[in-house]
Motif scaffolding. Structure first.
Motif, PDB file in Angstrom:
ATOM      1  N   LYS A   1      25.250 -28.786  -5.456  1.00  0.00           N
ATOM      2  CA  LYS A   1      24.565 -27.602  -5.984  1.00  0.00           C
ATOM      3  C   LYS A   1      25.320 -27.018  -7.172  1.00  0.00           C
ATOM      4  CE  LYS A   1      21.998 -25.481  -2.257  1.00  0.00           C
ATOM      5  NZ  LYS A   1      21.953 -24.325  -1.353  1.00  0.00           N
ATOM      6  N   GLN A   2      26.637 -26.920  -7.028  1.00  0.00           N
ATOM      7  CA  GLN A   2      27.465 -26.352  -8.093  1.00  0.00           C
ATOM      8  C   GLN A   2      27.380 -27.195  -9.347  1.00  0.00           C
ATOM      9  OE1 GLN A   2      31.591 -26.424  -7.076  1.00  0.00           O
ATOM     10  NE2 GLN A   2      32.198 -25.197  -8.814  1.00  0.00           N
ATOM     11  N   ARG A   3      27.482 -28.498  -9.218  1.00  0.00           N
ATOM     12  CA  ARG A   3      27.432 -29.391 -10.383  1.00  0.00           C
ATOM     13  C   ARG A   3      26.060 -29.381 -11.027  1.00  0.00           C
ATOM     14  NH1 ARG A   3      32.841 -29.546 -10.767  1.00  0.00           N
ATOM     15  NH2 ARG A   3      33.727 -30.325  -8.853  1.00  0.00           N
ATOM     16  N   LEU A   4      24.992 -29.301 -10.234  1.00  0.00           N
ATOM     17  CA  LEU A   4      23.648 -29.222 -10.815  1.00  0.00           C
ATOM     18  C   LEU A   4      23.465 -27.936 -11.605  1.00  0.00           C
ATOM     19  CD1 LEU A   4      21.107 -30.614  -8.196  1.00  0.00           C
ATOM     20  CD2 LEU A   4      21.295 -31.231 -10.585  1.00  0.00           C
ATOM     21  N   PHE A   5      23.944 -26.832 -11.049  1.00  0.00           N
ATOM     22  CA  PHE A   5      23.844 -25.566 -11.762  1.00  0.00           C
ATOM     23  C   PHE A   5      24.612 -25.630 -13.086  1.00  0.00           C
ATOM     24  CE2 PHE A   5      25.282 -21.250 -12.747  1.00  0.00           C
ATOM     25  CZ  PHE A   5      24.054 -20.622 -12.811  1.00  0.00           C
ATOM     26  N   LYS A   6      25.816 -26.185 -13.061  1.00  0.00           N
ATOM     27  CA  LYS A   6      26.605 -26.319 -14.292  1.00  0.00           C
ATOM     28  C   LYS A   6      25.899 -27.210 -15.305  1.00  0.00           C
ATOM     29  CE  LYS A   6      31.401 -25.626 -12.968  1.00  0.00           C
ATOM     30  NZ  LYS A   6      32.720 -26.267 -12.929  1.00  0.00           N
ATOM     31  N   LEU A   7      25.317 -28.310 -14.823  1.00  0.00           N
ATOM     32  CA  LEU A   7      24.617 -29.223 -15.725  1.00  0.00           C
ATOM     33  C   LEU A   7      23.431 -28.541 -16.388  1.00  0.00           C
ATOM     34  CD1 LEU A   7      24.362 -32.125 -16.827  1.00  0.00           C
ATOM     35  CD2 LEU A   7      22.911 -32.610 -14.864  1.00  0.00           C
ATOM     36  N   PHE A   8      22.617 -27.805 -15.614  1.00  0.00           N
ATOM     37  CA  PHE A   8      21.471 -27.103 -16.190  1.00  0.00           C
ATOM     38  C   PHE A   8      21.913 -26.014 -17.158  1.00  0.00           C
ATOM     39  CE2 PHE A   8      18.963 -28.433 -12.259  1.00  0.00           C
ATOM     40  CZ  PHE A   8      18.419 -29.510 -12.910  1.00  0.00           C
ATOM     41  N   TYR A   9      23.000 -25.342 -16.847  1.00  0.00           N
ATOM     42  CA  TYR A   9      23.530 -24.308 -17.735  1.00  0.00           C
ATOM     43  C   TYR A   9      23.969 -24.912 -19.060  1.00  0.00           C
ATOM     44  CZ  TYR A   9      26.226 -20.200 -19.117  1.00  0.00           C
ATOM     45  OH  TYR A   9      26.723 -19.114 -19.786  1.00  0.00           O
ATOM     46  N   LEU A  10      24.638 -26.061 -19.017  1.00  0.00           N
ATOM     47  CA  LEU A  10      25.082 -26.718 -20.250  1.00  0.00           C
ATOM     48  C   LEU A  10      23.901 -27.258 -21.053  1.00  0.00           C
ATOM     49  CD1 LEU A  10      28.287 -28.541 -19.024  1.00  0.00           C
ATOM     50  CD2 LEU A  10      28.136 -26.527 -20.493  1.00  0.00           C
ATOM     51  N   ILE A  11      22.887 -27.765 -20.364  1.00  0.00           N
ATOM     52  CA  ILE A  11      21.686 -28.232 -21.069  1.00  0.00           C
ATOM     53  C   ILE A  11      20.985 -27.054 -21.742  1.00  0.00           C
ATOM     54  CG2 ILE A  11      19.363 -29.165 -20.697  1.00  0.00           C
ATOM     55  CD1 ILE A  11      20.618 -31.048 -18.627  1.00  0.00           C
ATOM     56  N   PHE A  12      20.928 -25.912 -21.067  1.00  0.00           N
ATOM     57  CA  PHE A  12      20.353 -24.703 -21.662  1.00  0.00           C
ATOM     58  C   PHE A  12      21.126 -24.300 -22.919  1.00  0.00           C
ATOM     59  CE2 PHE A  12      20.632 -20.026 -21.910  1.00  0.00           C
ATOM     60  CZ  PHE A  12      19.315 -19.756 -22.269  1.00  0.00           C
ATOM     61  N   LEU A  13      22.462 -24.314 -22.851  1.00  0.00           N
ATOM     62  CA  LEU A  13      23.270 -23.984 -24.029  1.00  0.00           C
ATOM     63  C   LEU A  13      23.052 -24.982 -25.161  1.00  0.00           C
ATOM     64  CD1 LEU A  13      26.708 -22.838 -22.577  1.00  0.00           C
ATOM     65  CD2 LEU A  13      24.962 -21.445 -23.671  1.00  0.00           C
ATOM     66  N   LEU A  14      22.908 -26.254 -24.820  1.00  0.00           N
ATOM     67  CA  LEU A  14      22.674 -27.282 -25.833  1.00  0.00           C
ATOM     68  C   LEU A  14      21.348 -27.039 -26.548  1.00  0.00           C
ATOM     69  CD1 LEU A  14      23.415 -30.048 -27.153  1.00  0.00           C
ATOM     70  CD2 LEU A  14      22.045 -31.073 -25.326  1.00  0.00           C
ATOM     71  N   PHE A  15      20.282 -26.797 -25.796  1.00  0.00           N
ATOM     72  CA  PHE A  15      18.982 -26.550 -26.425  1.00  0.00           C
ATOM     73  C   PHE A  15      18.984 -25.266 -27.239  1.00  0.00           C
ATOM     74  CE2 PHE A  15      17.132 -29.507 -23.189  1.00  0.00           C
ATOM     75  CZ  PHE A  15      16.715 -30.446 -24.100  1.00  0.00           C
ATOM     76  N   LEU A  16      19.663 -24.253 -26.757  1.00  0.00           N
ATOM     77  CA  LEU A  16      19.757 -23.011 -27.512  1.00  0.00           C
ATOM     78  C   LEU A  16      20.523 -23.226 -28.819  1.00  0.00           C
ATOM     79  CD1 LEU A  16      18.632 -20.252 -26.960  1.00  0.00           C
ATOM     80  CD2 LEU A  16      20.834 -19.589 -26.021  1.00  0.00           C
ATOM     81  N   THR A  17      21.584 -24.009 -28.760  1.00  0.00           N
ATOM     82  CA  THR A  17      22.355 -24.319 -29.968  1.00  0.00           C
ATOM     83  C   THR A  17      21.510 -25.093 -30.974  1.00  0.00           C
ATOM     84  OG1 THR A  17      24.389 -24.392 -28.673  1.00  0.00           O
ATOM     85  CG2 THR A  17      24.427 -25.460 -30.828  1.00  0.00           C
ATOM     86  N   ILE A  18      20.769 -26.079 -30.503  1.00  0.00           N
ATOM     87  CA  ILE A  18      19.913 -26.862 -31.393  1.00  0.00           C
ATOM     88  C   ILE A  18      18.820 -25.983 -31.989  1.00  0.00           C
ATOM     89  CG2 ILE A  18      18.220 -28.740 -31.457  1.00  0.00           C
ATOM     90  CD1 ILE A  18      19.998 -30.207 -29.415  1.00  0.00           C
ATOM     91  N   PHE A  19      18.239 -25.106 -31.174  1.00  0.00           N
ATOM     92  CA  PHE A  19      17.208 -24.196 -31.668  1.00  0.00           C
ATOM     93  C   PHE A  19      17.758 -23.310 -32.780  1.00  0.00           C
ATOM     94  CE2 PHE A  19      15.493 -19.873 -31.512  1.00  0.00           C
ATOM     95  CZ  PHE A  19      14.190 -20.132 -31.916  1.00  0.00           C
ATOM     96  N   TRP A  20      18.923 -22.690 -32.565  1.00  0.00           N
ATOM     97  CA  TRP A  20      19.484 -21.802 -33.580  1.00  0.00           C
ATOM     98  C   TRP A  20      19.884 -22.561 -34.836  1.00  0.00           C
ATOM     99  CZ3 TRP A  20      18.324 -17.089 -33.911  1.00  0.00           C
ATOM    100  CH2 TRP A  20      18.118 -16.318 -32.781  1.00  0.00           C
ATOM    101  N   MET A  21      20.341 -23.806 -34.667  1.00  0.00           N
ATOM    102  CA  MET A  21      20.709 -24.601 -35.832  1.00  0.00           C
ATOM    103  C   MET A  21      19.472 -24.900 -36.678  1.00  0.00           C
ATOM    104  SD  MET A  21      22.632 -28.281 -35.968  1.00  0.00           S
ATOM    105  CE  MET A  21      21.299 -29.126 -35.180  1.00  0.00           C
ATOM    106  N   ILE A  22      18.385 -25.300 -36.048  1.00  0.00           N
ATOM    107  CA  ILE A  22      17.149 -25.584 -36.775  1.00  0.00           C
ATOM    108  C   ILE A  22      16.566 -24.311 -37.374  1.00  0.00           C
ATOM    109  CG2 ILE A  22      14.759 -26.365 -36.492  1.00  0.00           C
ATOM    110  CD1 ILE A  22      15.820 -28.360 -34.402  1.00  0.00           C
ATOM    111  N   PHE A  23      16.576 -23.223 -36.618  1.00  0.00           N
ATOM    112  CA  PHE A  23      16.061 -21.944 -37.102  1.00  0.00           C
ATOM    113  C   PHE A  23      16.830 -21.476 -38.339  1.00  0.00           C
ATOM    114  CE2 PHE A  23      16.022 -17.281 -37.025  1.00  0.00           C
ATOM    115  CZ  PHE A  23      14.655 -17.066 -37.118  1.00  0.00           C
ATOM    116  N   THR A  24      18.158 -21.596 -38.298  1.00  0.00           N
ATOM    117  CA  THR A  24      18.989 -21.186 -39.437  1.00  0.00           C
ATOM    118  C   THR A  24      18.736 -22.076 -40.647  1.00  0.00           C
ATOM    119  OG1 THR A  24      20.670 -20.417 -37.899  1.00  0.00           O
ATOM    120  CG2 THR A  24      21.350 -20.739 -40.171  1.00  0.00           C
ATOM    121  N   ALA A  25      18.593 -23.376 -40.434  1.00  0.00           N
ATOM    122  CA  ALA A  25      18.336 -24.291 -41.546  1.00  0.00           C
ATOM    123  C   ALA A  25      16.988 -23.992 -42.194  1.00  0.00           C
ATOM    124  CB  ALA A  25      18.382 -25.734 -41.059  1.00  0.00           C
ATOM    125  N   LEU A  26      15.974 -23.720 -41.388  1.00  0.00           N
ATOM    126  CA  LEU A  26      14.661 -23.398 -41.943  1.00  0.00           C
ATOM    127  C   LEU A  26      14.668 -22.051 -42.650  1.00  0.00           C
ATOM    128  CD1 LEU A  26      12.286 -24.634 -39.091  1.00  0.00           C
ATOM    129  CD2 LEU A  26      12.724 -25.705 -41.304  1.00  0.00           C
TER     130      LEU A  26
END
Length: 119
Positions: free
Chosen positions: A88-113
């Motif tokens: 459970k702990q590792r799944l929660f950490k994995l989903f949290y890191l995936i959320f941060l990754l998508f948020l980072t990619i979103f902000w990078m694309i948003f800033t570039a546009l």
């Protein structure tokens, strides 16, 4: 790194791997994961991305709390007793890191546009 944890724990659950090998594989990557997350949070802080650094804060605090309490390593003798909690702990950490990754990619694309529209 999170998927390695889950694969090792799943292999252990289905008895494909012994507890010593599983815990040694997991313990090898715990410290690099903590260092990587700390460097990422520091990078966000130094580059002025305050929201992202604040989002990295709880995960970083949890990792530091585990490390200072000497609870960050998986114990060979207790791994079967803690298997459900660890998964459970590792799944929660994995989903949290995936959320941060998508948020980072979103902000990078948003800033570039946004910069492209200003030109």
């Amino acid at each position: 790194m999170g998927d390695l944890y889950l694969m090792c724990l799943a292999d252990l659950e289905f008895d494909y791997i012994n507890p010593y090998d599983s815990s040694s594989r997991i313990n090898k990557v715990i410290l690099p994961e903590y260092i990587t997350e700390g460097v990422l949070g520091l990078f966000y802080l130094l580059t002025g991305h305050w929201c992202m650094s604040l989002l990295c804060g709880p995960y970083l605090y949890y990792n530091v709390r585990l490390y200072t309490g000497k609870q960050h390593l998986v114990d060979v003798t207790e791994i079967f007793n803690m298997l459900h909690w660890e998964k459970k702990q590792r799944l929660f950490k994995l989903f949290y890191l995936i959320f941060l990754l998508f948020l980072t990619i979103f902000w990078m694309i948003f800033t570039a546009l946004e910069e492209h529209d200003l030109e």
